[in-house]
Design a protein around this motif. Structure first.
Motif, PDB file in Angstrom:
ATOM      1  N   VAL A 345       0.853  -1.189   0.000  1.00  0.00           N
ATOM      2  CA  VAL A 345       0.000   0.000   0.000  1.00  0.00           C
ATOM      3  C   VAL A 345       0.885   1.234   0.000  1.00  0.00           C
ATOM      4  CG1 VAL A 345      -1.800   1.273   1.214  1.00  0.00           C
ATOM      5  CG2 VAL A 345      -1.798  -1.233   1.259  1.00  0.00           C
ATOM      6  N   GLU A 346       0.700   2.074  -1.020  1.00  0.00           N
ATOM      7  CA  GLU A 346       1.531   3.260  -1.140  1.00  0.00           C
ATOM      8  C   GLU A 346       0.831   4.479  -0.548  1.00  0.00           C
ATOM      9  OE1 GLU A 346      -0.843   2.982  -5.020  1.00  0.00           O
ATOM     10  OE2 GLU A 346       0.056   1.648  -3.536  1.00  0.00           O
ATOM     11  N   ASP A 347       1.588   5.549  -0.378  1.00  0.00           N
ATOM     12  CA  ASP A 347       1.058   6.816   0.114  1.00  0.00           C
ATOM     13  C   ASP A 347       0.518   7.597  -1.089  1.00  0.00           C
ATOM     14  OD1 ASP A 347       0.424   9.114   1.418  1.00  0.00           O
ATOM     15  OD2 ASP A 347       2.484   9.702   1.880  1.00  0.00           O
ATOM     16  N   VAL A 348      -0.809   7.714  -1.188  1.00  0.00           N
ATOM     17  CA  VAL A 348      -1.408   8.343  -2.368  1.00  0.00           C
ATOM     18  C   VAL A 348      -2.443   9.378  -1.938  1.00  0.00           C
ATOM     19  CG1 VAL A 348      -1.053   6.383  -3.919  1.00  0.00           C
ATOM     20  CG2 VAL A 348      -3.120   6.480  -2.521  1.00  0.00           C
ATOM     21  N   ASN A 349      -2.683  10.315  -2.840  1.00  0.00           N
ATOM     22  CA  ASN A 349      -3.737  11.310  -2.687  1.00  0.00           C
ATOM     23  C   ASN A 349      -4.414  11.422  -4.053  1.00  0.00           C
ATOM     24  OD1 ASN A 349      -5.401  13.466  -2.123  1.00  0.00           O
ATOM     25  ND2 ASN A 349      -3.769  14.856  -1.470  1.00  0.00           N
ATOM     26  N   TYR A 350      -5.241  10.430  -4.348  1.00  0.00           N
ATOM     27  CA  TYR A 350      -5.786  10.273  -5.691  1.00  0.00           C
ATOM     28  C   TYR A 350      -6.483  11.526  -6.209  1.00  0.00           C
ATOM     29  CZ  TYR A 350      -5.042   5.204  -5.283  1.00  0.00           C
ATOM     30  OH  TYR A 350      -4.488   3.953  -5.137  1.00  0.00           O
ATOM     31  N   TYR A 351      -7.200  12.222  -5.322  1.00  0.00           N
ATOM     32  CA  TYR A 351      -8.042  13.338  -5.768  1.00  0.00           C
ATOM     33  C   TYR A 351      -7.485  14.696  -5.339  1.00  0.00           C
ATOM     34  CZ  TYR A 351     -10.909   9.241  -6.375  1.00  0.00           C
ATOM     35  OH  TYR A 351     -11.346   7.991  -6.751  1.00  0.00           O
ATOM     36  N   HIS A 352      -6.206  14.703  -4.932  1.00  0.00           N
ATOM     37  CA  HIS A 352      -5.488  15.941  -4.624  1.00  0.00           C
ATOM     38  C   HIS A 352      -6.238  16.791  -3.586  1.00  0.00           C
ATOM     39  CE1 HIS A 352      -2.879  14.981  -8.024  1.00  0.00           C
ATOM     40  NE2 HIS A 352      -3.972  14.733  -8.708  1.00  0.00           N
ATOM     41  N   LEU A 353      -6.682  16.132  -2.521  1.00  0.00           N
ATOM     42  CA  LEU A 353      -7.326  16.848  -1.426  1.00  0.00           C
ATOM     43  C   LEU A 353      -6.299  17.719  -0.711  1.00  0.00           C
ATOM     44  CD1 LEU A 353      -9.343  13.831  -0.025  1.00  0.00           C
ATOM     45  CD2 LEU A 353     -10.301  15.745  -1.296  1.00  0.00           C
ATOM     46  N   ALA A 354      -6.752  18.887  -0.269  1.00  0.00           N
ATOM     47  CA  ALA A 354      -5.833  19.808   0.406  1.00  0.00           C
ATOM     48  C   ALA A 354      -5.360  19.246   1.741  1.00  0.00           C
ATOM     49  CB  ALA A 354      -6.514  21.162   0.605  1.00  0.00           C
ATOM     50  N   ARG A 355      -6.226  18.470   2.397  1.00  0.00           N
ATOM     51  CA  ARG A 355      -5.864  17.908   3.700  1.00  0.00           C
ATOM     52  C   ARG A 355      -6.408  16.485   3.801  1.00  0.00           C
ATOM     53  NH1 ARG A 355      -4.949  19.475   9.199  1.00  0.00           N
ATOM     54  NH2 ARG A 355      -4.198  17.546  10.183  1.00  0.00           N
ATOM     55  N   GLN A 356      -5.547  15.546   4.129  1.00  0.00           N
ATOM     56  CA  GLN A 356      -5.959  14.173   4.360  1.00  0.00           C
ATOM     57  C   GLN A 356      -5.676  13.787   5.808  1.00  0.00           C
ATOM     58  OE1 GLN A 356      -3.822  12.133   1.007  1.00  0.00           O
ATOM     59  NE2 GLN A 356      -5.813  11.178   0.665  1.00  0.00           N
ATOM     60  N   ILE A 357      -6.657  13.142   6.431  1.00  0.00           N
ATOM     61  CA  ILE A 357      -6.495  12.633   7.791  1.00  0.00           C
ATOM     62  C   ILE A 357      -6.527  11.123   7.689  1.00  0.00           C
ATOM     63  CG2 ILE A 357      -7.341  12.718  10.162  1.00  0.00           C
ATOM     64  CD1 ILE A 357      -9.064  15.137   9.266  1.00  0.00           C
ATOM     65  N   ARG A 358      -5.388  10.514   8.030  1.00  0.00           N
ATOM     66  CA  ARG A 358      -5.289   9.065   7.881  1.00  0.00           C
ATOM     67  C   ARG A 358      -4.834   8.433   9.183  1.00  0.00           C
ATOM     68  NH1 ARG A 358      -2.496   8.798   1.935  1.00  0.00           N
ATOM     69  NH2 ARG A 358      -0.968  10.123   2.951  1.00  0.00           N
ATOM     70  N   PHE A 359      -4.608   7.150   9.124  1.00  0.00           N
ATOM     71  CA  PHE A 359      -4.348   6.359  10.323  1.00  0.00           C
ATOM     72  C   PHE A 359      -3.243   6.964  11.195  1.00  0.00           C
ATOM     73  CE2 PHE A 359      -1.979   2.951  12.438  1.00  0.00           C
ATOM     74  CZ  PHE A 359      -2.982   2.338  13.151  1.00  0.00           C
ATOM     75  N   ASP A 360      -2.127   7.284  10.599  1.00  0.00           N
ATOM     76  CA  ASP A 360      -0.996   7.784  11.381  1.00  0.00           C
ATOM     77  C   ASP A 360      -1.267   9.154  11.993  1.00  0.00           C
ATOM     78  OD1 ASP A 360       0.501   5.508  10.880  1.00  0.00           O
ATOM     79  OD2 ASP A 360       1.398   6.325   9.048  1.00  0.00           O
ATOM     80  N   ASP A 361      -2.164   9.923  11.367  1.00  0.00           N
ATOM     81  CA  ASP A 361      -2.480  11.254  11.895  1.00  0.00           C
ATOM     82  C   ASP A 361      -3.331  11.175  13.158  1.00  0.00           C
ATOM     83  OD1 ASP A 361      -1.248  12.590   9.660  1.00  0.00           O
ATOM     84  OD2 ASP A 361      -2.983  11.993   8.466  1.00  0.00           O
TER      85      ASP A 361
END
Length: 589
Positions: A345-361
């Motif tokens: 699983v790679e680090d991706v931002n498919y839709y170029h969101l300004a802010r992503q909140i993910r598991f590590d955050d």
């Protein structure tokens, strides 16, 4: 006279040999057909439709056996037979999970996702299931070899001629079943053929391979770049994992779901929310959420992983809903609590969101809950406290909820304060897929996970978990858990809001044979004018949906529907863009 007993014994032995040989060949045929007899509710022998492919290979072996190169012929025959069996098992497993037949080309892209999913769901039952699968394959091979040895006598004198007659009878039966033997109320004839289906699959694989390498044509969504929104309500998408129409279609699930959904609807009514609902047809079922979301956000049906990779790889040339809102001055935020970098699983931002909140955050230190690890209440609470509460409006917010993801082993509990779900003194949830960990640590944790399953859990393995009544109830309860969280979230919102709550696809395992690909969609707004376009397209007031209600839109059609809805409430009353209920195709061919 003394020769008669010996003659009688020889005759009996010959007949037994003939019966054994013929029976062995017939059982081999049944073994070949077995994968297609599997249904979600068990082994459906009544639904078994013989295929002519085994008969083709059997006849070829019969006709060519005594020619030169018999050993090579036998090996080729074994390879062809094994390949067909593998394809049949592959198609059956895919159908059980996704209700679709896999495309060979697409499966090259999906192998990685399958490995990741198995790793994420690793547990005692999963480990034992894999062991059982391997043992089942070994046992099947052993049985098949034993039957082959016994059945080989049918190809030798004196059984060769009667076996040839038997093949002729079988051919007559297959031809009759293929062309005139249709079952009452069933799709197609009683007999089917895999070889033509394989040719179609290979041809479709090549067409997809070719198309995804063609240039992307001009998009009808490009005209959205000229739209200017002056009224800009906050827009939120809540994707409730595996929230499917199966709930409405299944009396046992609907009985558990409907009263609690009615309570949620009354709560929204009291708080001043207006709501409409309808069914939406997804391009996939049973999994591959990213394809379902991609179809919505990019406004095109995405059924294959290869097509998805091509489209997101061409971004930002491919218009999308987040891109549209970013162009209108929205702050775009995504909450995907299960997303984390790990093997495969790679680090991706498919839709170029300004802010992503993910598991590590999230820095979650509580108990791991289900496949997503982090309960949705904690993830949403963290987002509210650290991002949404300080976000500059207008905002576009997307939350792909994870607590209703299979295997539905645990139904989270809603607490008064989301912070209590974490342990301030605890360690972060251990990620078994972290690349920094050594093999010894990995094996140690796998053993620890196996050890968590005590006698009660292992006792459950005596019952098929996919069809277990308790599992179906837990599935419904996890969906209601997420809907209740959304209810708690929306009663705190007092601004100009447009909220879309929907399933991404039908769930695996609990969806029965012939089930549709439809999922519920609920649209909320305090201003009913923001719901007018949805009402015009067939959405009905309230949250409850009758199982007989036809779908009102496809996933790919939501892009144009949403933009039309927002343009419709603009004070300048600009012309509405074209409605595209089926979305568009971005690739040539």
């Amino acid at each position: 006279m003394s020769l008669l007993p010996f003659a009688a014994r020889a005759l009996v032995a010959a007949r037994l040999r003939a019966i054994s040989a013929f029976s062995a060949v017939f059982v081999l045929w049944l073994l070949f057909e077995l994968p297609l007899a599997i249904r979600p509710d068990g082994l459906a022998i009544r639904g078994l439709r013989f295929t002519g492919d085994f008969l083709v290979l059997l006849t070829a072996y019969f006709l060519l056996r005594r020619r030169r190169g018999e050993r090579i012929l036998r090996r080729v025959w074994v390879v062809l037979m094994a390949s067909l069996v593998f394809v049949r098992v592959d198609w059956t497993v895919s159908w059980l999970i996704t209700r679709t037949r896999p495309l060979f080309y697409d499966q090259l892209f999906l192998i990685r996702h399958l490995v990741v999913l198995v790793s994420d769901l690793w547990s005692g039952p999963v480990a034992l299931g894999l062991v059982g699968l391997v043992l089942g394959v070994v046992l099947t091979v052993v049985i098949a070899r034993a039957l082959s040895r016994v059945g080989r006598a049918a190809f030798e004198p004196p059984l060769r001629r009667p076996f040839g007659y038997a093949l002729g009878v079988a051919w007559c039966a297959i031809v009759v079943l293929t062309f005139v033997g249709a079952k009452a109320g069933a799709d197609g004839p009683l007999a089917r053929w895999m070889f033509p289906e394989l040719v179609v699959n290979v041809r479709e694989s090549y067409r997809t391979y070719r198309d995804v390498r063609e240039a992307i044509v001009d998009s009808p969504y490009d005209v959205y770049k000229s739209i200017r929104l002056f009224r800009r309500p906050n827009v939120s998408f809540f994707f409730v994992e595996s929230y499917g129409k199966v709930i409405a279609d299944s009396p046992d699930l609907a009985k558990r779901f409907t009263p609690r959904l009615a309570r949620i609807e009354r709560s929204f009514d009291r708080d001043g929310w207006h709501m409409v609902s309808g069914f939406c047809t997804a391009p996939v079922s049973g999994g591959r959420s990213w394809l379902a979301v991609g179809s919505i956000f990019m406004g095109t049906p995405v059924r294959y992983e290869s097509v998805f990779r091509h489209l997101v790889g061409a971004s930002p040339r491919v218009p999308s809903i987040p891109q549209f809102f970013a162009g209108e001055g929205y702050q775009t935020i995504g909450l995907e609590p299960s997303d984390r970098v790990r093997a495969g699983v790679e680090d991706v931002n498919y839709y170029h969101l300004a802010r992503q909140i993910r598991f590590d955050d999230l820095h979650y230190t509580g108990k791991a809950i289900g496949w997503g690890l982090v309960p949705d209440q904690y993830a949403l609470g963290y987002a509210n406290n650290n991002v949404l509460g300080t976000a500059v409006e207008p905002r576009f917010f997307m939350f792909h909820m994870v607590s209703s993801h299979m295997p539905w082993s645990v139904v989270p509990t809603i607490v008064n304060d989301w912070r209590t779900l974490g342990d301030p003194e605890g360690q972060g949830v251990w990620d078994a897929h972290s690349e920094e960990q050594t093999l010894r640590q990995h094996l140690h944790t796998m053993w620890a996970r196996l050890a968590r399953y005590g006698r009660d859990e292992l006792h459950q393995l005596s019952k098929p978990p996919s069809f277990d009544k308790d599992l179906r109830q837990r599935y419904v309860d996890t969906v209601l858990y997420d809907l209740s969280l959304i209810e708690r979230q929306l009663v705190t919102e007092r601004g100009d809001e447009l909220v879309i709550v929907m399933g991404d696809h039908q769930p695996p395992a609990v969806t029965s044979d012939g089930e549709s690909f439809d999922v519920p969609v609920h649209v909320f707004a305090r201003d009913p004018a923001l719901l007018a376009e949805f009402v015009d397209r067939g959405f009905a007031p309230g949250l409850a949906l009758d199982a007989k209600t036809p779908p009102v839109v496809e996933h790919a059609g939501l892009f144009s529907l949403l933009v039309r809805d927002l343009v419709r409430v603009q004070p300048s009353a600009p012309p509405l863009p074209r409605y595209l209920p089926h979305g568009v195709s971005f690739t040539k061919g």
